[in-house]
Design a protein around this motif. Sequence first.
Motif, PDB file in Angstrom:
ATOM      1  N   SER A  56       0.849  -1.182   0.000  1.00 52.36           N
ATOM      2  CA  SER A  56       0.000   0.000   0.000  1.00 52.36           C
ATOM      3  C   SER A  56       0.888   1.236   0.000  1.00 52.36           C
ATOM      4  O   SER A  56       1.603   1.498   0.971  1.00 52.36           O
ATOM      5  CB  SER A  56      -0.915   0.015   1.232  1.00 52.36           C
ATOM      6  N   ILE A  57       0.868   1.969  -1.107  1.00 50.29           N
ATOM      7  CA  ILE A  57       1.637   3.209  -1.216  1.00 50.29           C
ATOM      8  C   ILE A  57       0.740   4.265  -1.857  1.00 50.29           C
ATOM      9  O   ILE A  57      -0.274   3.954  -2.468  1.00 50.29           O
ATOM     10  CB  ILE A  57       2.926   3.045  -2.058  1.00 50.29           C
ATOM     11  N   THR A  58       1.138   5.520  -1.705  1.00 52.19           N
ATOM     12  CA  THR A  58       0.421   6.613  -2.351  1.00 52.19           C
ATOM     13  C   THR A  58       1.313   7.206  -3.440  1.00 52.19           C
ATOM     14  O   THR A  58       2.447   7.617  -3.155  1.00 52.19           O
ATOM     15  CB  THR A  58       0.022   7.697  -1.346  1.00 52.19           C
ATOM     16  N   ILE A  59       0.803   7.210  -4.656  1.00 49.44           N
ATOM     17  CA  ILE A  59       1.537   7.749  -5.802  1.00 49.44           C
ATOM     18  C   ILE A  59       0.901   9.094  -6.142  1.00 49.44           C
ATOM     19  O   ILE A  59      -0.266   9.164  -6.531  1.00 49.44           O
ATOM     20  CB  ILE A  59       1.468   6.793  -7.003  1.00 49.44           C
ATOM     21  N   GLN A  60       1.682  10.146  -5.978  1.00 43.69           N
ATOM     22  CA  GLN A  60       1.158  11.502  -6.149  1.00 43.69           C
ATOM     23  C   GLN A  60       1.435  12.028  -7.550  1.00 43.69           C
ATOM     24  O   GLN A  60       2.422  11.667  -8.185  1.00 43.69           O
ATOM     25  CB  GLN A  60       1.799  12.438  -5.115  1.00 43.69           C
ATOM     26  N   ARG A  61       0.529  12.893  -8.032  1.00 46.99           N
ATOM     27  CA  ARG A  61       0.671  13.571  -9.313  1.00 46.99           C
ATOM     28  C   ARG A  61       0.662  12.567 -10.480  1.00 46.99           C
ATOM     29  O   ARG A  61       1.531  12.567 -11.326  1.00 46.99           O
ATOM     30  CB  ARG A  61       1.911  14.466  -9.345  1.00 46.99           C
ATOM     31  N   PHE A  73      -7.633  -5.410  -8.966  1.00 45.63           N
ATOM     32  CA  PHE A  73      -6.780  -4.434  -8.290  1.00 45.63           C
ATOM     33  C   PHE A  73      -7.634  -3.441  -7.508  1.00 45.63           C
ATOM     34  O   PHE A  73      -8.600  -2.882  -8.022  1.00 45.63           O
ATOM     35  CB  PHE A  73      -5.922  -3.700  -9.325  1.00 45.63           C
ATOM     36  N   ARG A  74      -7.273  -3.215  -6.238  1.00 48.26           N
ATOM     37  CA  ARG A  74      -7.991  -2.288  -5.370  1.00 48.26           C
ATOM     38  C   ARG A  74      -7.144  -1.032  -5.122  1.00 48.26           C
ATOM     39  O   ARG A  74      -5.956  -1.141  -4.812  1.00 48.26           O
ATOM     40  CB  ARG A  74      -8.348  -2.947  -4.039  1.00 48.26           C
ATOM     41  N   TYR A  75      -7.771   0.114  -5.280  1.00 49.85           N
ATOM     42  CA  TYR A  75      -7.070   1.375  -5.052  1.00 49.85           C
ATOM     43  C   TYR A  75      -8.102   2.475  -4.812  1.00 49.85           C
ATOM     44  O   TYR A  75      -9.307   2.297  -5.057  1.00 49.85           O
ATOM     45  CB  TYR A  75      -6.205   1.736  -6.267  1.00 49.85           C
ATOM     46  N   SER A  76      -7.628   3.593  -4.327  1.00 49.96           N
ATOM     47  CA  SER A  76      -8.479   4.774  -4.197  1.00 49.96           C
ATOM     48  C   SER A  76      -7.742   5.947  -4.822  1.00 49.96           C
ATOM     49  O   SER A  76      -6.518   5.916  -4.981  1.00 49.96           O
ATOM     50  CB  SER A  76      -8.798   5.066  -2.730  1.00 49.96           C
ATOM     51  N   ARG A  77      -8.515   6.978  -5.178  1.00 46.42           N
ATOM     52  CA  ARG A  77      -7.867   8.134  -5.787  1.00 46.42           C
ATOM     53  C   ARG A  77      -8.559   9.410  -5.341  1.00 46.42           C
ATOM     54  O   ARG A  77      -9.738   9.426  -4.995  1.00 46.42           O
ATOM     55  CB  ARG A  77      -7.858   8.020  -7.308  1.00 46.42           C
ATOM     56  N   ILE A  81      -3.040   8.479  -6.211  1.00 47.61           N
ATOM     57  CA  ILE A  81      -3.586   7.124  -6.123  1.00 47.61           C
ATOM     58  C   ILE A  81      -2.970   6.403  -4.931  1.00 47.61           C
ATOM     59  O   ILE A  81      -1.745   6.411  -4.757  1.00 47.61           O
ATOM     60  CB  ILE A  81      -3.313   6.334  -7.417  1.00 47.61           C
ATOM     61  N   THR A  82      -3.813   5.780  -4.108  1.00 46.43           N
ATOM     62  CA  THR A  82      -3.343   4.923  -3.029  1.00 46.43           C
ATOM     63  C   THR A  82      -3.677   3.481  -3.377  1.00 46.43           C
ATOM     64  O   THR A  82      -4.831   3.154  -3.675  1.00 46.43           O
ATOM     65  CB  THR A  82      -3.991   5.303  -1.695  1.00 46.43           C
TER      66      THR A  82
END
Length: 508
Positions: free
Chosen positions: A324-329, A347-351, A367-368
Amino acid sequence: MDTDYKARIGNLIRDARKHRGLTQHQLAELLATSQSAINRIEKGHQNLSLEMLARIGAALDSEIVALGAGPTHLRVNGPTQLSGSIEVKTSKNAGVALLCAALLNRGRTTLRKVARIEEVNRLLEVLNSLGVQTRWLNEQNDLEIIPPAHLDLANINEDAARRTRSVIMFLGPMLHLADSFDLPYAGGCNLGTRTVEPHMSALRPFGLEVKATDGSYHAEVDRFVAPQRPIVLTERGDTVTENTLMAAALHTGTTVIRNASSNYMVQDLCFYLQKLGVQIEGVGSTTLRVTGCETIDMDVDYSPSEDPIEAMSLLTAAIVTKSSITIQRVPIEFLEIELATLEEMGFRYSRTEEYVAANASTRLVDITTYASDLTAPLDKIHPMPFPGLNIDNLPFFAAIAAVAEGQTLLHDWVYENRAIYLTELNKLGATVKLLDPHRVLVEGPTHWSGAEIVCPPALRPAVVILLAMLASKGTSVLRSTYVIHRGYEDLAERLNLLGANIETFRDI
């Protein structure tokens, strides 16, 4: 053992030669040796001195052997659990196009947060040899470009030019700057090949005629020729669209470009040209209407947007390590098909809500990712021109498919023989079957285990192997990683900030 070592070196040289588009005969000419000698080398039947290995590496722009300072290999200890957040860097492909486009402007161009990679370094060497002043302004990688009143075309740095495929994009701006010029070509490309002929047919309406001479394009420009009807690109390529845009930018009439690429780097180039006063209608579509300027002389500041391919690389790192990581921009507009495909696989993620990039146009999100159990998609995965799945993102699905339950068919129909490098994942425990030069069948899930692998000469497959090593149990070694530095800035170091354990080293 000695014979096996020579065979491994021979295979590496053969792969690098093919990736550069050279025949054995062409490589032999570059090295002033015989084709039979190259054949023996590639079969592992020839003793090689360090000097010859260095010369081969220079000719192929592949780090066969490295002497002196600088890391050449990566050692990865896994398996890795990543955490934290990371910002996506600006687009490599937009950066190289904007460097070429800066030749259109007699004034100062300042580009913000340019990707400081080897491909950019080679282009800067070429520009400097022509008399262009360039300088890095700060640690944020802001770059200043000031062209001279007249380019020193006779002094072009041929070695640097041959080491970047982006030099083909000098044709568009330079046809306005000189009545005749020579441009070295990289990788042994000949007129009539798939990668070059579309540029010739697109630029011919502007009066450009190009003949292949001894290792160079010899260009002549007829100033009395101008486009009389819409230019229809024979392939919807990114660089051919960019070349045509740059040619149209200093053509005072209106040029209509049909079957244009609407990909991210093309849009960034359009936004930059608009800041220079060029009128462009249809940005983001396949038909561009360009009204150029007679001259361009202004100081301009431009911020290229973030790189969707790097964003996909970071998504892949999270997926294969179940992190679980957060990818910014993240430039979401250019990853929507990829994310839709991943959602189908589980695939599970939030944005976050969308916000605007520094270029005031590109849509971004953060995106997390969450640890996900994936299943193979029902249909094959294949690339298409934007807004389809990006061709540069296809290789990442090999590592992703390897952690999914079931069989996934990947169809890399654009590039010859690139798919074969994905079978290197088998050395880490994956099951990747090569069906033909364009298709691989991947079966998962995979129990990754460490291995030592020589970096393939293709950029994206090389990164895919590195990302798979993050999930591999034990110690892995990826050798001769120069190709990764051509397209990524400090990738290993940035992955370490997320918790990876990658160390750079070189042989004594």
